[in-house]
Design an enzyme around this catalytic site. Structure first.
Site, PDB file in Angstrom:
ATOM      1  CG  ASP A   1      -1.965   1.049   1.202  1.00 15.46           C
ATOM      2  OD1 ASP A   1      -3.081   0.739   0.784  1.00 15.46           O
ATOM      3  OD2 ASP A   1      -1.665   2.191   1.600  1.00 15.46           O
TER       4      ASP A   1
ATOM      5  CG  ASN B   1      -5.120  11.381  -4.824  1.00 15.24           C
ATOM      6  OD1 ASN B   1      -4.479  11.489  -5.864  1.00 15.24           O
ATOM      7  ND2 ASN B   1      -5.777  10.289  -4.490  1.00 15.24           N
TER       8      ASN B   1
ATOM      9  CG  HIS C   1      -8.220  13.040  -7.497  1.00 14.66           C
ATOM     10  ND1 HIS C   1      -8.239  12.002  -6.590  1.00 14.66           N
ATOM     11  CD2 HIS C   1      -9.015  14.009  -6.964  1.00 14.66           C
ATOM     12  CE1 HIS C   1      -9.004  12.307  -5.555  1.00 14.66           C
ATOM     13  NE2 HIS C   1      -9.495  13.526  -5.758  1.00 14.66           N
TER      14      HIS C   1
ATOM     15  CG  ASP D   1      -5.114   8.968 -11.806  1.00 14.84           C
ATOM     16  OD1 ASP D   1      -5.373   8.354 -10.752  1.00 14.84           O
ATOM     17  OD2 ASP D   1      -5.990   9.483 -12.533  1.00 14.84           O
TER      18      ASP D   1
ATOM     19  CD  GLU E   1      -4.733   4.111  -1.262  1.00 19.42           C
ATOM     20  OE1 GLU E   1      -4.899   4.498  -0.098  1.00 19.42           O
ATOM     21  OE2 GLU E   1      -5.616   4.145  -2.124  1.00 19.42           O
TER      22      GLU E   1
END
Length: 286
Positions: A156, A164, A169, A173, A199
């Site tokens: 993770d 973010n 965002h 990405d 994630e």
């Protein structure tokens, strides 16, 4: 372009050439050449050895997927070109062949595209959770049958929400894509790397013991720390990852058990401060 099938004495042209070397591929329509006429041969054809040639592209949904190239050897004693009508039957046959092959190739490409969409995560290019769980059933059966071990590494990204919130965002990405590329480069062909969700990522290491899985996890953790991710000309800052490792059959007798154990080990790593690798233990369970 590379020749994959030929017949006759097909040694009068290049077997590997750039698509731009064929007029048929560039224009998306048949291209013929006859010695003595004002037409230029494709660059992959040797005009000194060929008196007559025809290239027909395999067109599917507006895209050229390949060609069929018919070439007639030059007769050294022949001065005048043969009448064009003498090759009409071959031309019609080439057109029919190209149409049928293009249809078959187009269908295969569409089928492959649909399959990739069903098993791959569109953002990272890794396998998706559905594919991993389907593959795990097969891998668990094989490991159980061969009495071998299998490891699952759950991971993770640390503080991903902060990325973010700070950079947007799209920057998040970009970070996920970069991690996906790292995992693809550092995963053996027999292993499975997937985006498990959000994630969270997972790697299935077939035929691996616990020490080997821990070494792989630690190497990945160090590589993630060295990532330099940039978005819109701005560095996103330090990146780290937390990882949990569980082994079949040591930490579970079923796929669900081992997945749960690796997830519990992951959250143990996060509780202990993140940016570390944890192995499942009884203490991992809260």
């Amino acid at each position: 372009m590379e020749t994959v099938a030929d017949w006759g004495k097909a040694d009068v042209g290049e077997r590997v050439f750039a698509p731009d070397d064929c007029w048929a591929l560039r224009r998306g329509q048949p291209q013929s050449f006859r010695r003595g006429e004002k037409t230029a041969p494709c660059r992959h054809i040797d005009p000194t050895s060929v008196s007559d040639s025809l290239c027909v592209p395999f067109m599917a949904q507006g895209e050229a997927l390949g060609i069929v190239s018919l070439q007639m050897r030059a007769n050294r004693e022949q001065v005048e070109p043969a009448p064009r009508s003498s090759g009409e039957a071959e031309r019609r046959l080439a057109a029919v062949l190209a149409e049928q092959v293009a249809l078959a190739l187009g269908n295969l490409k569409l089928r492959e595209s649909l399959r990739n969409q069903s098993i791959c995560d569109p953002l990272t290019g890794l396998f998706n959770r559905r594919y991993m769980e389907e593959s795990l059933e097969r891998e668990f059966s094989r490991a159980n049958r061969n009495k071998t071990s299998l490891a699952i590494i759950m991971m993770d990204l640390d503080y991903f929400k902060r990325f973010n919130d700070t950079f947007g965002h799209q920057a998040g990405d970009a970070l996920l894509r970069t991690l996906g590329e790292l995992l693809k480069r550092n995963t053996r062909g027999q292993d499975i790397a997937c985006r498990y969700g959000g994630e969270e990522f997972a790697i299935v290491l077939s035929d691996s013991n616990l020490d080997g899985a821990l070494r792989r996890a630690e190497i990945l953790r160090q590589q993630v720390k060295q990532l330099s991710v940039e978005y819109a000309g701005q560095l996103l800052g330090a990146v780290s990852i937390s990882m949990g490792v569980a082994l079949f059959p040591d930490h579970g007798a079923t796929m669900s058990d081992v997945l749960r154990a690796s997830d519990q080990a992951l959250y143990c790593a996060k509780r202990e401060g993140r940016d570390r690798v944890s192995v499942w233990s009884v203490e991992s369970v809260v």
